[in-house]
Motif scaffolding. Sequence first.
Motif, PDB file in Angstrom:
ATOM      1  N   MET A  56      50.944  53.204  65.067  1.00 30.31           N
ATOM      2  CA  MET A  56      50.585  54.484  64.451  1.00 30.31           C
ATOM      3  C   MET A  56      50.066  55.475  65.510  1.00 30.31           C
ATOM      4  SD  MET A  56      51.605  54.341  61.467  1.00 30.31           S
ATOM      5  CE  MET A  56      50.984  55.874  60.808  1.00 30.31           C
ATOM      6  N   LEU A  57      49.365  54.964  66.507  1.00 30.49           N
ATOM      7  CA  LEU A  57      48.910  55.837  67.597  1.00 30.49           C
ATOM      8  C   LEU A  57      50.119  56.430  68.309  1.00 30.49           C
ATOM      9  CD1 LEU A  57      45.967  53.715  69.005  1.00 30.49           C
ATOM     10  CD2 LEU A  57      45.812  56.063  68.169  1.00 30.49           C
ATOM     11  N   PHE A  58      51.104  55.566  68.529  1.00 32.77           N
ATOM     12  CA  PHE A  58      52.326  56.022  69.193  1.00 32.77           C
ATOM     13  C   PHE A  58      53.031  57.088  68.343  1.00 32.77           C
ATOM     14  CE2 PHE A  58      56.927  55.521  69.832  1.00 32.77           C
ATOM     15  CZ  PHE A  58      57.011  55.841  71.180  1.00 32.77           C
ATOM     16  N   PRO A 104      49.643  70.361  63.391  1.00 35.50           N
ATOM     17  CA  PRO A 104      49.134  69.478  64.446  1.00 35.50           C
ATOM     18  C   PRO A 104      47.790  68.853  64.085  1.00 35.50           C
ATOM     19  CG  PRO A 104      49.876  71.564  65.371  1.00 35.50           C
ATOM     20  CD  PRO A 104      49.983  71.694  63.880  1.00 35.50           C
ATOM     21  N   TYR A 105      47.016  69.554  63.268  1.00 34.27           N
ATOM     22  CA  TYR A 105      45.692  69.070  62.906  1.00 34.27           C
ATOM     23  C   TYR A 105      45.758  67.677  62.264  1.00 34.27           C
ATOM     24  CZ  TYR A 105      41.228  68.733  60.506  1.00 34.27           C
ATOM     25  OH  TYR A 105      40.025  68.291  60.052  1.00 34.27           O
ATOM     26  N   TYR A 106      46.757  67.487  61.359  1.00 33.04           N
ATOM     27  CA  TYR A 106      46.852  66.207  60.656  1.00 33.04           C
ATOM     28  C   TYR A 106      47.191  65.065  61.612  1.00 33.04           C
ATOM     29  CZ  TYR A 106      46.509  68.944  56.470  1.00 33.04           C
ATOM     30  OH  TYR A 106      46.048  69.797  55.522  1.00 33.04           O
ATOM     31  N   PHE A 107      48.085  65.366  62.559  1.00 31.15           N
ATOM     32  CA  PHE A 107      48.446  64.339  63.543  1.00 31.15           C
ATOM     33  C   PHE A 107      47.217  63.972  64.380  1.00 31.15           C
ATOM     34  CE2 PHE A 107      52.593  66.044  62.554  1.00 31.15           C
ATOM     35  CZ  PHE A 107      53.376  64.913  62.530  1.00 31.15           C
ATOM     36  N   GLN A 108      46.446  65.011  64.714  1.00 24.32           N
ATOM     37  CA  GLN A 108      45.280  64.784  65.559  1.00 24.32           C
ATOM     38  C   GLN A 108      44.237  63.909  64.843  1.00 24.32           C
ATOM     39  OE1 GLN A 108      42.742  68.143  66.410  1.00 24.32           O
ATOM     40  NE2 GLN A 108      42.957  67.746  68.595  1.00 24.32           N
ATOM     41  N   VAL A 109      44.012  64.235  63.570  1.00 25.65           N
ATOM     42  CA  VAL A 109      43.031  63.463  62.802  1.00 25.65           C
ATOM     43  C   VAL A 109      43.490  62.012  62.656  1.00 25.65           C
ATOM     44  CG1 VAL A 109      41.989  63.166  60.515  1.00 25.65           C
ATOM     45  CG2 VAL A 109      42.100  65.438  61.555  1.00 25.65           C
ATOM     46  N   LEU A 110      44.796  61.837  62.322  1.00 26.75           N
ATOM     47  CA  LEU A 110      45.321  60.475  62.164  1.00 26.75           C
ATOM     48  C   LEU A 110      45.243  59.718  63.484  1.00 26.75           C
ATOM     49  CD1 LEU A 110      48.479  60.906  59.899  1.00 26.75           C
ATOM     50  CD2 LEU A 110      46.401  59.606  59.392  1.00 26.75           C
ATOM     51  N   TYR A 150      41.994  50.901  66.539  1.00 25.66           N
ATOM     52  CA  TYR A 150      42.503  50.171  67.711  1.00 25.66           C
ATOM     53  C   TYR A 150      41.344  49.704  68.600  1.00 25.66           C
ATOM     54  CZ  TYR A 150      44.731  49.815  72.376  1.00 25.66           C
ATOM     55  OH  TYR A 150      45.138  49.419  73.621  1.00 25.66           O
ATOM     56  N   LEU A 151      40.356  50.586  68.800  1.00 23.84           N
ATOM     57  CA  LEU A 151      39.215  50.219  69.646  1.00 23.84           C
ATOM     58  C   LEU A 151      38.303  49.227  68.934  1.00 23.84           C
ATOM     59  CD1 LEU A 151      38.204  53.543  71.431  1.00 23.84           C
ATOM     60  CD2 LEU A 151      39.682  51.707  72.208  1.00 23.84           C
ATOM     61  N   ALA A 152      38.238  49.361  67.603  1.00 17.46           N
ATOM     62  CA  ALA A 152      37.320  48.492  66.850  1.00 17.46           C
ATOM     63  C   ALA A 152      37.860  47.067  66.698  1.00 17.46           C
ATOM     64  CB  ALA A 152      37.060  49.090  65.467  1.00 17.46           C
ATOM     65  N   THR A 153      39.195  46.904  66.804  1.00 17.12           N
ATOM     66  CA  THR A 153      39.783  45.592  66.484  1.00 17.12           C
ATOM     67  C   THR A 153      39.148  44.407  67.242  1.00 17.12           C
ATOM     68  OG1 THR A 153      41.821  46.619  65.752  1.00 17.12           O
ATOM     69  CG2 THR A 153      41.948  44.295  66.329  1.00 17.12           C
ATOM     70  N   PRO A 154      39.041  44.485  68.592  1.00 19.99           N
ATOM     71  CA  PRO A 154      38.409  43.325  69.252  1.00 19.99           C
ATOM     72  C   PRO A 154      36.950  43.145  68.857  1.00 19.99           C
ATOM     73  CG  PRO A 154      39.181  44.951  70.873  1.00 19.99           C
ATOM     74  CD  PRO A 154      39.560  45.461  69.533  1.00 19.99           C
ATOM     75  N   VAL A 155      36.294  44.242  68.475  1.00 24.67           N
ATOM     76  CA  VAL A 155      34.892  44.126  68.047  1.00 24.67           C
ATOM     77  C   VAL A 155      34.846  43.403  66.693  1.00 24.67           C
ATOM     78  CG1 VAL A 155      32.758  45.388  67.548  1.00 24.67           C
ATOM     79  CG2 VAL A 155      34.367  46.283  69.263  1.00 24.67           C
ATOM     80  N   ILE A 156      35.781  43.767  65.805  1.00 28.42           N
ATOM     81  CA  ILE A 156      35.896  43.064  64.519  1.00 28.42           C
ATOM     82  C   ILE A 156      36.190  41.588  64.805  1.00 28.42           C
ATOM     83  CG2 ILE A 156      37.261  42.878  62.368  1.00 28.42           C
ATOM     84  CD1 ILE A 156      37.819  45.922  62.628  1.00 28.42           C
TER      85      ILE A 156
END
Length: 229
Positions: free
Chosen positions: A30-32, A52-58, A66-72
């Motif tokens: 989804m980031l890609f 562009p705003y919606y893409f930026q928010v998503l 993505y960053l939280a996954t290893p923390v989870i």
Amino acid sequence: MGMIVNKSYIKRHRKGFVICHWLNAVSFFMLFLTALPLYIPSFGDFYRAVGPYYFQVLHRAFGVLYLATPVIGLFIARNGYKRLITEATHFTKEDIEFQKKFPPELIGGQPDLPKQGFYNGGEKMNILLQAALWVVLAVTGVILWFGVDWSPVLRTWAIPIHSIAAGVGFAAALGHAYLAFVVNPDSVHGMKDGTVKAAYALHHHESWVDELVRDGKVTREEVEAAAKH
Ligand code: HEM
């Protein structure tokens, strides 16, 4: 509890680890997708039409996931991550030999490969690469998110570095998905319910099976019987 499931499968990944893998995979794709319009001019009209705003928010929302996954993972898949880190930081002689002999398997060949542990030499490289990219994407992502107020120079550097890391990571993830779905479809079972065919385990990760036998978790006879089942 036995290691053999449904007569011909063997337990490989726990549920928490499987969940983390898919959180990682979905957020990464989804980031890609949400960043793609920035790089492909022909998507420009679509991008401006949606806003562009919606893409930026998503992009930011999936970035947090993505960053939280290893923390989870620290909470729900501690063993799986511990194994991932221990394995990826220990390359054996067999791993190096695997890396040299493996390429023909990419195009359907059956090279004579040495016995592999829980993760093979290629998987270990994938783990190290994605872990390093996670750090680079995290640092440059935070700079891009908040950096306007910090330093224009830092922000200017963050843009190409973030883009290059994302490009390399996505190319590797595509190769990884190809290896899973096309080259070794049996492996995908492990990312569905955590079990793989005993025959697959013996063929691709025999040193791991040896380890289970050594630890008294299963007998060689049980695994061989399951592989024939
Ligand atoms: C459709 C997409 C994907 C499929 C089908 C897939 C499949 C798999 C499978 C089957 C395994 C387990 C291998 C084993 O048991 O030895 C695995 C592990 C792993 N996956 Fe994925 N995956 C996908 C996307 C991703 C993405 C996007 C990333 C990272 C950005 C990723 C990173 C990893 C890592 C680091 C591992 C552990 C090491 C390895 O097996 O390479 N995966 N994946």
